[in-house]
Design an enzyme around this catalytic site. Structure first.
Site, PDB file in Angstrom:
ATOM      1  CE  LYS A 173      -2.308   2.696   2.803  1.00 43.35           C
ATOM      2  NZ  LYS A 173      -2.342   3.829   1.862  1.00 43.35           N
ATOM      3  N   GLY A 226       6.330   4.855   8.346  1.00 40.99           N
ATOM      4  CA  GLY A 226       5.401   5.976   8.454  1.00 40.99           C
ATOM      5  C   GLY A 226       5.512   6.595   9.830  1.00 40.99           C
ATOM      6  CB  THR A 230       0.406   5.024  11.231  1.00 45.24           C
ATOM      7  OG1 THR A 230      -0.189   6.265  10.891  1.00 45.24           O
ATOM      8  CG2 THR A 230      -0.250   3.921  10.433  1.00 45.24           C
ATOM      9  CD  GLU A 248      12.832   0.853   9.858  1.00 46.19           C
ATOM     10  OE1 GLU A 248      13.341   1.845  10.397  1.00 46.19           O
ATOM     11  OE2 GLU A 248      13.295  -0.295   9.984  1.00 46.19           O
ATOM     12  CB  CYS A 282      12.341   9.639   8.630  1.00 49.70           C
ATOM     13  SG  CYS A 282      13.358   8.588   7.585  1.00 49.70           S
ATOM     14  CD  GLU A 384       8.437  12.852  12.306  1.00 43.08           C
ATOM     15  OE1 GLU A 384       7.324  12.299  12.376  1.00 43.08           O
ATOM     16  OE2 GLU A 384       9.413  12.352  11.721  1.00 43.08           O
TER      17      GLU A 384
HETATM   18  P1  NAD Z   1       1.489   7.779   8.009  1.00 40.07           P
HETATM   19  O1  NAD Z   1       1.760   6.979   9.212  1.00 40.07           O
HETATM   20  O2  NAD Z   1       0.366   8.732   8.028  1.00 40.07           O
HETATM   21  O3  NAD Z   1       1.218   6.839   6.750  1.00 40.07           O
HETATM   22  C1  NAD Z   1       2.157   5.868   6.323  1.00 40.07           C
HETATM   23  C2  NAD Z   1       1.414   4.781   5.567  1.00 40.07           C
HETATM   24  O4  NAD Z   1       0.576   4.080   6.483  1.00 40.07           O
HETATM   25  C3  NAD Z   1       0.492   5.302   4.468  1.00 40.07           C
HETATM   26  O5  NAD Z   1       0.520   4.416   3.373  1.00 40.07           O
HETATM   27  C4  NAD Z   1      -0.867   5.280   5.146  1.00 40.07           C
HETATM   28  O6  NAD Z   1      -1.957   5.199   4.258  1.00 40.07           O
HETATM   29  C5  NAD Z   1      -0.750   4.016   5.969  1.00 40.07           C
HETATM   30  N1  NAD Z   1      -1.680   3.945   7.096  1.00 40.07           N
HETATM   31  C6  NAD Z   1      -2.296   4.966   7.739  1.00 40.07           C
HETATM   32  N2  NAD Z   1      -3.081   4.478   8.723  1.00 40.07           N
HETATM   33  C7  NAD Z   1      -2.942   3.128   8.720  1.00 40.07           C
HETATM   34  C8  NAD Z   1      -3.477   2.067   9.502  1.00 40.07           C
HETATM   35  N3  NAD Z   1      -4.319   2.305  10.496  1.00 40.07           N
HETATM   36  N4  NAD Z   1      -3.095   0.809   9.228  1.00 40.07           N
HETATM   37  C9  NAD Z   1      -2.227   0.541   8.220  1.00 40.07           C
HETATM   38  N5  NAD Z   1      -1.693   1.514   7.438  1.00 40.07           N
HETATM   39  C10 NAD Z   1      -2.041   2.788   7.682  1.00 40.07           C
HETATM   40  O7  NAD Z   1       2.870   8.512   7.654  1.00 40.07           O
HETATM   41  P2  NAD Z   1       3.101   9.578   6.514  1.00 40.07           P
HETATM   42  O8  NAD Z   1       2.497  10.865   6.978  1.00 40.07           O
HETATM   43  O9  NAD Z   1       2.726   9.010   5.200  1.00 40.07           O
HETATM   44  O10 NAD Z   1       4.697   9.703   6.517  1.00 40.07           O
HETATM   45  C11 NAD Z   1       5.412  10.570   7.330  1.00 40.07           C
HETATM   46  C12 NAD Z   1       5.966   9.840   8.520  1.00 40.07           C
HETATM   47  O11 NAD Z   1       6.787   8.756   8.108  1.00 40.07           O
HETATM   48  C13 NAD Z   1       6.877  10.700   9.385  1.00 40.07           C
HETATM   49  O12 NAD Z   1       6.577  10.466  10.729  1.00 40.07           O
HETATM   50  C14 NAD Z   1       8.272  10.185   9.064  1.00 40.07           C
HETATM   51  O13 NAD Z   1       9.237  10.374  10.081  1.00 40.07           O
HETATM   52  C15 NAD Z   1       8.005   8.746   8.835  1.00 40.07           C
HETATM   53  N6  NAD Z   1       9.058   8.122   8.048  1.00 40.07           N
HETATM   54  C16 NAD Z   1       9.902   7.253   8.677  1.00 40.07           C
HETATM   55  C17 NAD Z   1      10.932   6.669   7.973  1.00 40.07           C
HETATM   56  C18 NAD Z   1      11.880   5.706   8.631  1.00 40.07           C
HETATM   57  O14 NAD Z   1      12.595   5.019   7.912  1.00 40.07           O
HETATM   58  N7  NAD Z   1      11.910   5.622   9.940  1.00 40.07           N
HETATM   59  C19 NAD Z   1      11.087   6.954   6.610  1.00 40.07           C
HETATM   60  C20 NAD Z   1      10.211   7.845   6.015  1.00 40.07           C
HETATM   61  C21 NAD Z   1       9.186   8.421   6.732  1.00 40.07           C
END
Ligand code: NAD
Length: 480
Positions: A173, A226, A230, A248, A282, A384
Site C-alpha cells: 500500500k 510511516g 500509525t 520504521e 525522517c 516531529e
Molecule cells: P502515516 O503513518 O500517516 O502513513 C504511512 C502509511 O501508512 C500510508 O501508506 C498510510 O496510508 C498508511 N496507514 C495509515 N493508517 C494506517 C493504519 N491504520 N493501518 C495501516 N496503514 C495505515 O505517515 P506519513 O504521513 O505518510 O509519513 C510521514 C511519517 O513517516 C513521518 O513520521 C516520518 O518520520 C516517517 N518516516 C519514517 C521513515 C523511517 O525510515 N523511519 C522513513 C520515512 C518516513
C-alpha cells in the site's frame, strides 16, 4: 484526468465499491488524478491473488527471480524521466532531487536485493558427536508492505524488493498522498514479466484498508514505514497475532556541532540535513545543538544561507525547496510554527507560508524556518514537525550535548560534527539512535542495518537484516 488503479493478480482494477478519491499536485494545489479508494474487500481480493501467486513464485528458481528483478531495475532506468516527472508532480519535491535521489535509488534498491539474495545462504554447525545442524531461510508466504509519502517510490521499492527477492508475494500500500509512481511501477513490473499475484497494490486510506492489511491471518509479516502514531495503531492491531512486524517510524534527530569541526563542510551539509525535501526526510536533523563558543557565528552564517535558499516550483531548475506535500501537512507545519511562537521561540528566519505566482499561486510553500531560544522539553523540540523547520540550541560540555541529544521519545538518527575521533566515538556510543553519522549526513550503504530505537522503530531494514526479516529460519539437526 489520470486514473490510478489497484494492481491485483496482474490486472489493473478499480476499487470494488467503485469509490475514488482525489490526488493533488501540491505545487499548484490542484487535482490531477483519481485514485481507487479501496476497502477491506479489495485487500481480501489482493491477498487471494497473492496466495495464488505464491503457489508459482515459491517454486520459481532463484536465478529466475534475480533475472526478473534485474530486468525490472533496467526498466526503471529506461523510464526514469517519466518517473521523475511523476514523483515531482505527486510530491512537490524539486525535480532535481527526484532525478538525483528518488528514482535512481528505486532501481538501485531492486538491483541491490537481486544481487543480495543471490549471495544469501544458510549455515551448518557440526557437533562433537558428529551431528549436523543445517540452518535454512525460507520465504514466509504473503507479506504486506506499507509506505509513506516523503520518498514514495524509493521507500516502496526498499520494502518490496527484499520481500520478493526472498520468494514472498506482496500486498503493498503506497501512501494515498503520493500513489502515482507506485502505479507506474506496476506497469514496469508487469512488463518485466513477473507472474500474476507476486506484487499486488491496494490504494486508499489507512483507516479503510489498514486493519485487513495487517491483521488478516494469511499475512505473515508487516513491513511499515510511516508515523509513530500509525506504527502504534499497527502494533496494537497485531498484538496477539504473533506475526513478524518491522516498524520504521518518526524522528526528531539531533545535529550536534562541536567547535572543533570542519566548519565549512558542516555548514554546507547542515543546509541539506535541515531543508532537503522540504525537511520531509525522517533523517533530517531538526534539532541543531551547537557548542556555545561558535553558536553566534554559526547562527549568523546559517540564517544568512537559509535566507538565500530558493523556494519555488519543483520544476524550476533553481529551486532548492519545493512544495509541502499536501494542504493538510502544510497546515500542520504552520500550526507547529504558531506553537513555537506561543512557546516564546525566536523566529530567526521564515516562519510563514510563501505565495508563488501564476499557476503555482495555490501551491503549498513554506519559507525555511529557524527557531531559537527554546527549551528541549517544549512541544516544538519534542514533537516531529517533518517540514522545513529547525531549532538551534547550545551546549557547553559533551555531557550536556548527550543529554540534549537524547532528550526526546525518538531515536532514529543523529549527526555529530567534530575532528576529534575519540570524542566522536564517545558521542556515538552514548547517543540513543539507530544510525549515527560522524561528519556527514545521509551517507547510505544499502548493506548496513537501517532503523531506529525508542519510538522511532522496531526492527531493522537493509542488507541481510531485510532478507532475514522476510524469511523464516529453520534449523534441522541430523544425527547418526
Ligand atoms: P502515516 O503513518 O500517516 O502513513 C504511512 C502509511 O501508512 C500510508 O501508506 C498510510 O496510508 C498508511 N496507514 C495509515 N493508517 C494506517 C493504519 N491504520 N493501518 C495501516 N496503514 C495505515 O505517515 P506519513 O504521513 O505518510 O509519513 C510521514 C511519517 O513517516 C513521518 O513520521 C516520518 O518520520 C516517517 N518516516 C519514517 C521513515 C523511517 O525510515 N523511519 C522513513 C520515512 C518516513
Amino acid at each position: 484526468m489520470i486514473e490510478i488503479r489497484n494492481y491485483i493478480g496482474g490486472e489493473w482494477k478499480d476499487a470494488i465499491s467503485g469509490k475514488k478519491m482525489d490526488v493533488i499536485d501540491p505545487s499548484k494545489g490542484e487535482k490531477y488524478a483519481n485514485l481507487s479508494f479501496s476497502n477491506e474487500e479489495d485487500v481480501k481480493d489482493a491477498i487471494h491473488s497473492a496466495q495464488e501467486g505464491w503457489k508459482q513464485w515459491k517454486k520459481t528458481k532463484r536465478e529466475e527471480r534475480v533475472n526478473l528483478m534485474l530486468k525490472l531495475a533496467d526498466l526503471i532506468d529506461e523510464h526514469a524521466e517519466l518517473l521523475i516527472d511523476a514523483e515531482t508532480k505527486d510530491n512537490g519535491k524539486p525535480r532535481k532531487l527526484a532525478a538525483r535521489v528518488d528514482i535512481p535509488r528505486a532501481s538501485a534498491n531492486i538491483r541491490f536485493f537481486a544481487h543480495a539474495v543471490s549471495q544469501f545462504h544458510g549455515d551448518s554447525f557440526v557437533m562433537d558427536d558428529g551431528s549436523l545442524n543445517v540452518t535454512t531461510y525460507d520465504p514466509l508466504g504473503i507479506v504486506s508492505c506499507i509506505s509513506p509519502w516523503n520518498l514514495p517510490l524509493y521507500l516502496f521499492t526498499w520494502k518490496i524488493a527484499p520481500a520478493i527477492a526472498t520468494g514472498n508475494t506482496v500486498v503493498a500500500k503506497p501512501s494515498e498522498v503520493t500513489p502515482y509512481t507506485a502505479f507506474l511501477f506496476s506497469q514496469l513490473f508487469h512488463e518485466a514479466g513477473f507472474p500474476a499475484g507476486v506484487l499486488n497494490i491496494v490504494n486508499g486510506v489507512g483507516g479503510e484498508v489498514g486493519e485487513e492489511l495487517v491483521k488478516n491471518k494469511l499475512i505473515k509479516a508487516v513491513s511499515f514505514t510511516g508515523s509513530t502514531r500509525t506504527g502504534r495503531i499497527i502494533s496494537e492491531s497485531v498484538a496477539g497475532e504473533f506475526k513478524k512486524v518491522s516498524l520504521e517510524m518518526g524522528g526528531k534527530n539531533p545535529n550536534v556541532i562541536f567547535a572543533d569541526c570542519d566548519y565549512d563542510k558542516m555548514l554546507a551539509t547542515t543546509m541539506h540535513s535541515s531543508f532537503s525535501n522540504q525537511g520531509q526526510i525522517c533523517l533530517c536533523g531538526s534539532r541543531i545543538l551547537v557548542e556555545k563558543s561558535i553558536a553566534s557565528k554559526f547562527t549568523n552564517d546559517f540564517v544568512q544561507r537559509t535566507n538565500k535558499l530558493k523556494v519555488g516550483p519543483p520544476t524550476d531548475n533553481e529551486t532548492k525547496v519545493g512544495a509541502i506535500v499536501s494542504k493538510e501537512h502544510f497546515e500542520k507545519i504552520l500550526s507547529c510554527i504558531e506553537t513555537a511562537k506561543k512557546e516564546k521561540g525566536d523566529i530567526l528566519c521564515g516562519g510563514h507560508a510563501l505565495k508563488m505566482e501564476g499557476e503555482y499561486a495555490n501551491g503549498y510553500y513554506i519559507a525555511p524556518t529557524i527557531i531559537t531560544n527554546m527549551d528541549q522539553n517544549c512541544k516544538t523540540n519534542q514533537e516531529e514537525i517533518f517540514g522545513p523547520v529547525v531549532t538551534i540550541d547550545t551546549f557547553e560540555t559533551e555531557e550536556e550535548a548527550i543529554q540534549k541529544a537524547n532528550a526526546t521519545q525518538y531515536g532514529l538518527s543523529a549527526t555529530v560534527w567534530t575532528s576529534d575521533n575519540r570524542k566522536a566515538i564517545r558521542m556515538s556510543r552514548e547517543i540513543e539512535a539507530g544510525i549515527v553519522w560522524i561528519n556527514s549526513w545521509l551517507k547510505r550503504d544499502l548493506r548496513t542495518p537501517f532503523g531506529g530505537v525508542k519510538n522511532s522503530g522496531v526492527g531493522r531494514e537493509g542488507g541481510i537484516e531485510a532478507l532475514k526479516f522476510f524469511t523464516e529460519v529453520k534449523n534441522t539437526c541430523f544425527s547418526q
